[in-house]
Design an enzyme around this catalytic site. Sequence first.
Site, mmCIF file in Angstrom:
data_model
loop_
_atom_site.group_PDB
_atom_site.id
_atom_site.type_symbol
_atom_site.label_atom_id
_atom_site.label_comp_id
_atom_site.label_asym_id
_atom_site.label_seq_id
_atom_site.Cartn_x
_atom_site.Cartn_y
_atom_site.Cartn_z
ATOM 1 N N GLU A 75 -0.413 5.634 13.738
ATOM 2 C CA GLU A 75 -0.046 6.820 12.978
ATOM 3 C C GLU A 75 -0.065 8.062 13.872
ATOM 4 O O GLU A 75 0.846 8.900 13.806
ATOM 5 C CB GLU A 75 -0.980 7.005 11.784
ATOM 6 C CG GLU A 75 -0.576 8.156 10.887
ATOM 7 C CD GLU A 75 -1.261 8.154 9.534
ATOM 8 O OE1 GLU A 75 -0.817 8.912 8.651
ATOM 9 O OE2 GLU A 75 -2.231 7.393 9.339
ATOM 10 N N CYS B 238 0.799 -1.228 0.000
ATOM 11 C CA CYS B 238 0.000 0.000 0.000
ATOM 12 C C CYS B 238 0.831 1.277 0.000
ATOM 13 O O CYS B 238 0.271 2.374 -0.077
ATOM 14 C CB CYS B 238 -0.956 -0.009 1.195
ATOM 15 S SG CYS B 238 -1.986 -1.485 1.223
ATOM 16 N N HIS C 249 -9.644 2.332 0.518
ATOM 17 C CA HIS C 249 -8.206 2.049 0.395
ATOM 18 C C HIS C 249 -7.950 1.486 -0.998
ATOM 19 O O HIS C 249 -8.330 0.349 -1.298
ATOM 20 C CB HIS C 249 -7.780 1.053 1.465
ATOM 21 C CG HIS C 249 -6.295 0.976 1.658
ATOM 22 N ND1 HIS C 249 -5.401 1.256 0.656
ATOM 23 C CD2 HIS C 249 -5.550 0.664 2.753
ATOM 24 C CE1 HIS C 249 -4.174 1.102 1.105
ATOM 25 N NE2 HIS C 249 -4.234 0.753 2.383
ATOM 26 N N PHE D 124 1.918 -3.291 4.440
ATOM 27 C CA PHE D 124 2.257 -4.614 4.949
ATOM 28 C C PHE D 124 3.752 -4.864 4.693
ATOM 29 O O PHE D 124 4.319 -4.396 3.721
ATOM 30 C CB PHE D 124 1.448 -5.689 4.230
ATOM 31 C CG PHE D 124 0.041 -5.858 4.761
ATOM 32 C CD1 PHE D 124 -0.494 -4.975 5.675
ATOM 33 C CD2 PHE D 124 -0.745 -6.915 4.339
ATOM 34 C CE1 PHE D 124 -1.780 -5.124 6.170
ATOM 35 C CE2 PHE D 124 -2.041 -7.090 4.813
ATOM 36 C CZ PHE D 124 -2.557 -6.195 5.725
ATOM 37 N N LYS E 117 -9.170 8.499 2.485
ATOM 38 C CA LYS E 117 -9.671 7.120 2.404
ATOM 39 C C LYS E 117 -11.100 7.038 2.929
ATOM 40 O O LYS E 117 -11.828 6.100 2.614
ATOM 41 C CB LYS E 117 -8.764 6.170 3.176
ATOM 42 C CG LYS E 117 -7.437 5.856 2.488
ATOM 43 C CD LYS E 117 -6.662 4.795 3.249
ATOM 44 C CE LYS E 117 -5.355 4.427 2.556
ATOM 45 N NZ LYS E 117 -4.338 5.488 2.673
ATOM 46 N N HIS F 184 -2.079 8.404 6.126
ATOM 47 C CA HIS F 184 -2.401 7.084 5.586
ATOM 48 C C HIS F 184 -3.835 6.745 5.977
ATOM 49 O O HIS F 184 -4.608 6.276 5.160
ATOM 50 C CB HIS F 184 -1.415 6.056 6.121
ATOM 51 C CG HIS F 184 -1.517 4.711 5.494
ATOM 52 N ND1 HIS F 184 -1.360 4.512 4.135
ATOM 53 C CD2 HIS F 184 -1.796 3.484 6.026
ATOM 54 C CE1 HIS F 184 -1.518 3.222 3.859
ATOM 55 N NE2 HIS F 184 -1.794 2.586 4.979
#
Length: 403
Positions: free
Chosen positions: A305, A163, A331, A390, A326, A294
């Site tokens: 975050e 991502c 996402h 990830f 988002k 994010h």
Amino acid sequence: MNKIRVVISGIGVVSSLGTGKDAFWQSLLKARSGISSVSSFDTNEFRCHYAGEIKSFCPEDHLDKRKIKFLGKTSQLALTATYHALKDARLQAHHIKGHKSGVFIGSTMGERPLEESIDSWVSHGSDTILKHKTVQSTANVIPGNIAAYFKFNGPNFLISNACAAGGFALGYGYDLIRNGTLNFAVVGGSDAFSKTAFSGFHRLYSMAPEKCQPFDKNRKGMLVGEGAGVLILESLESAQKRNAEIYAEILGYGLSCDAYHITAPKPEGIAKAIHKALQYANIPPSAIDYINAHGTGTPANDKAECLGIKKVFKDRYKEILVSSIKSMIGHTMGASSSIETAASCLAIKHGIIPPTINYETPDPECNIDCVPNTPRHHHIQYMLKDSFAFGGNNCCIVLKKYE
């Protein structure tokens, strides 16, 4: 030797909020939601039935139908975004011909024909797999298809850092222009809506039932989306010679890897990436006006975050505006950081910060100013774009208003 200054001179977006930067931006300012019920496959076996699908994508409106007939949807999204980015930058074939150019695209899921071929094989046997889907099934064809269609003569790479892939792609293109290797770089990310991704995040219990609520106390998870974001990078001198519109200057980026934390970022890794980006850009934490987060809407990610931001900015975190789009588009996997960088450039240009929608209940652990529900006018001189993935791959980019 003085390094070349690198700017963003073209923006192309395809998302559930619209195609082209203007439609996309106006939807952000209206705080629209691009989330709707899933239509591309039956979701009865799942708990979640919503996603950021693009309902009316017609690549033939922008591209030569004959040349894209056998391309997968991820490539079609990327090509369409590239078409809009080149048009926005007023770049034509004669501008590119004879110059060193490259294409660097990020993707999490790769091309759709791979998924479609596996489905066909399982359901009807290997003889039903079409030859053109075999050729178009590998992820590296995405930047290759862009290079072939638009006749870019330099390197083309697929970057698959999950991502954060689009952020890594931008960083690579930035480096090659800054050191003089390339004159132009097409950078970005693209991912078509994937049943595999939808199923996987469902299995991880990461998805919200209906809406994405970043930083809200009662947030329940993310929603999967699709789309593409493409940016044109070139030197400041080149953009000035062409009298191109300059959206932002790239000052630098920072990378970190929490290799032992596969599925969720950690505050320490996030803080490390932010610190590196600020050091590369040669600016203090006090200079940052806005962070495009994010902001996935999952409890663990949002908390990490916020903690990472607090580690870097100390008490000043309360003054910095932080928002997540988002909440509006879901996402979009490997496209997320590129689409969100496009939104960041437009925020810098217009002095308006897109909101975090669906925000209802403050969370003491995420007590940032997340620009809830309504866009806000705010002068942005320096901003930070956060992207986490990830595998512990963290990427933060610093952008500056060009004046």
